[in-house]
Design an enzyme around this catalytic site. Structure first.
Site, PDB file in Angstrom:
ATOM      1  N   ASP A 193       0.859  -1.178   0.000  1.00 16.05           N
ATOM      2  CA  ASP A 193       0.000   0.000   0.000  1.00 16.05           C
ATOM      3  C   ASP A 193       0.895   1.227   0.000  1.00 16.05           C
ATOM      4  O   ASP A 193       1.751   1.374   0.886  1.00 16.05           O
ATOM      5  CB  ASP A 193      -0.909  -0.007   1.225  1.00 16.05           C
ATOM      6  CG  ASP A 193      -1.806   1.223   1.285  1.00 16.05           C
ATOM      7  OD1 ASP A 193      -2.705   1.335   0.443  1.00 16.05           O
ATOM      8  OD2 ASP A 193      -1.583   2.082   2.170  1.00 16.05           O
ATOM      9  N   GLU A 277      -1.394  -1.275  -6.014  1.00 11.53           N
ATOM     10  CA  GLU A 277      -2.583  -0.597  -6.519  1.00 11.53           C
ATOM     11  C   GLU A 277      -2.311   0.006  -7.897  1.00 11.53           C
ATOM     12  O   GLU A 277      -1.228   0.556  -8.132  1.00 11.53           O
ATOM     13  CB  GLU A 277      -2.998   0.515  -5.562  1.00 11.53           C
ATOM     14  CG  GLU A 277      -3.292   0.047  -4.154  1.00 11.53           C
ATOM     15  CD  GLU A 277      -3.297   1.203  -3.181  1.00 11.53           C
ATOM     16  OE1 GLU A 277      -4.395   1.622  -2.763  1.00 11.53           O
ATOM     17  OE2 GLU A 277      -2.208   1.696  -2.847  1.00 11.53           O
ATOM     18  N   CYS A 344     -12.733  -4.558   5.561  1.00  7.40           N
ATOM     19  CA  CYS A 344     -12.096  -5.332   6.628  1.00  7.40           C
ATOM     20  C   CYS A 344     -11.400  -6.553   6.022  1.00  7.40           C
ATOM     21  O   CYS A 344     -12.002  -7.308   5.249  1.00  7.40           O
ATOM     22  CB  CYS A 344     -13.134  -5.766   7.653  1.00  7.40           C
ATOM     23  SG  CYS A 344     -12.455  -6.794   8.986  1.00  7.40           S
ATOM     24  N   CYS A 347     -13.414  -9.943   7.825  1.00  4.91           N
ATOM     25  CA  CYS A 347     -14.774 -10.359   7.489  1.00  4.91           C
ATOM     26  C   CYS A 347     -15.253  -9.839   6.137  1.00  4.91           C
ATOM     27  O   CYS A 347     -16.300 -10.256   5.643  1.00  4.91           O
ATOM     28  CB  CYS A 347     -15.747  -9.910   8.577  1.00  4.91           C
ATOM     29  SG  CYS A 347     -15.971  -8.109   8.685  1.00  4.91           S
ATOM     30  N   ASP A 373      -2.987   0.931   6.960  1.00  2.00           N
ATOM     31  CA  ASP A 373      -2.226   0.627   5.747  1.00  2.00           C
ATOM     32  C   ASP A 373      -1.945  -0.868   5.617  1.00  2.00           C
ATOM     33  O   ASP A 373      -1.938  -1.417   4.505  1.00  2.00           O
ATOM     34  CB  ASP A 373      -0.918   1.419   5.733  1.00  2.00           C
ATOM     35  CG  ASP A 373      -1.138   2.914   5.596  1.00  2.00           C
ATOM     36  OD1 ASP A 373      -2.235   3.308   5.155  1.00  2.00           O
ATOM     37  OD2 ASP A 373      -0.220   3.696   5.932  1.00  2.00           O
TER      38      ASP A 373
END
Length: 394
Positions: A193, A277, A344, A347, A373
């Site tokens: 990230d 990314e 998240c 989950c 991060d």
């Protein structure tokens, strides 16, 4: 593979003057060719092509033996091709209905490089191989210029370029058939990230620092720019002030580039697969000022964020990471960043309320807490591995 090598030149005072004259004559040739195209179309509706202007070079050189005639014919053709490339890009933007951006005349500070398209045609790399301790490049009209060669050149030298940055001169070699240097497999994978607080955060919790080179030089740079603003245009003192500002910006750029190389090397050595990314940095750093009728909001805060993003040098880092990964035989995967910072990692619940602060993440559904991060890097890694499995299955 094709790779570029960049080395500092050590010209004598006479060679530096000849290099400056070479750049100036190529700049004049570029501007004259641009004026020729503009005038021909405006007066007669005729489109002048590269082939037409290249055919006239012989007469131009014959009429100016002490100026244009001194330099390599092929390097002048490369300058004309540079203009032709600018026009082709202009017409492509017109067809795509984007802002056209008609090619401009080059001022003295806007033309700082010359290319020789073929090693041996007006130039020669390692022109004195018998020299015991130094490397030289020979350039037509300039002579044998000493090169500070800090690493070996691999592959076959295809093109040679000379570039001026402030008071420094560089030679850039473009080489074909460069052998790859694959690194031993580690079996490790990582999602990364990119950020402002830390340049890189991996899915394993490793943080690579962001030195903020521009912020560290901000005071000196502001002082130099204030001094520049007080100087009279066209004066000798203004030229010195411009050189001082350019030197400070050049140092920041070199520091940022050096740190990007070191950070990318750490990742390439440690991981076989790296997922990052697919960022649109130009869109992310677009101004929020708006218009007079529709002024933007939080303009000062957005300007500060844009400055921090550009100071971090994400684009430079990703470009360096890509070529190091290719050379080392590592796999690099780019994924869509949408939602990675709000979802998240435990989950899969996605909501903006999950991001408590810049550094803290706390899921409102399952209560999972982590560094924001690191949580984003885990999501990036999962998305990249999913893309990889889908590609393998296909």
């Amino acid at each position: 593979m094709r790779r570029s090598y960049r080395f500092l030149l050590r010209p004598t005072s006479k060679q530096a003057a000849a290099l400056a004259a070479c750049l100036e004559n190529h700049r004049m040739l570029y501007n004259a060719a641009l004026e020729h195209r503009r005038t021909a179309y405006a007066k007669a509706g005729v489109s002048v092509r590269y082939g037409d202007q290249s055919a006239e070079l012989k007469h131009i050189r014959a009429d100016d033996p002490g100026g244009q005639g001194r330099w390599s014919f092929s390097s002048q053709q490369a300058t004309l091709r540079r203009l032709d490339k600018a026009f082709r890009a202009f017409f492509d933007r017109v067809k795509a209905r984007r802002t056209p951006g008609y090619p401009r005349f080059k001022g003295r500070g806007w033309f700082d490089s010359v290319e020789w398209p073929k090693d041996g045609d007006g130039c020669r790399w390692d022109s004195q191989p018998e020299h015991p301790s130094a490397t030289f490049v020979r350039l037509q009209g300039i002579g044998h210029v000493r090169v500070h060669q800090h690493r070996p050149v691999l592959g076959r030298v295809k093109t040679i370029s000379v570039k001026r940055e402030g008071k420094r001169w560089y030679v850039v070699l473009s080489c074909d058939e460069v052998p790859a240097g694959p690194l031993p497999a580690t079996g490790a994978v990582a999602g990364i990230d990119l950020g402002v607080a830390s340049l890189v955060t991996t899915s394993g919790g490793v943080h690579l620092a962001n030195p903020r080179h521009l912020a560290a030089t901000a005071d000196r740079l502001a002082e130099a720019q204030r001094d520049l603003a007080r100087k009279k245009r066209g004066s000798k003192r203004r030229r010195k002030a411009v050189a001082r500002v350019a030197a400070l910006h050049g140092k920041v750029r070199r520091q940022r580039l050096d740190h990007a190389h070191k950070a990318a090397l750490v990742l390439v050595r440690d991981y076989d697969v790296i997922v990052h990314e697919d960022l649109r940095i130009a869109n992310m750093t677009r101004s929020a000022a708006g218009t007079v009728g529709q002024p933007g909001r939080n303009v000062a805060a957005k300007a500060g964020l844009n400055r921090s993003i550009l100071d971090a040098g994400w684009g430079v880092f990703l470009r360096i990471l890509a070529y190091k990964a290719e050379s080392a035989g590592r796999e690099l995967i780019a994924v869509n960043p949408a939602g990675t910072s709000r979802t998240c990692a435990c989950c899969g619940h996605g909501a903006k309320e999950n991001r408590v602060s810049q550094a803290a993440f706390a899921c409102t559904a399952c209560g999972h807490a982590a560094h924001a991060d690191v949580n984003a890097a885990v999501n990036i890694l999962r998305a990249g591995l999913a893309l990889r499995r889908a590609a393998e299955a296909a």
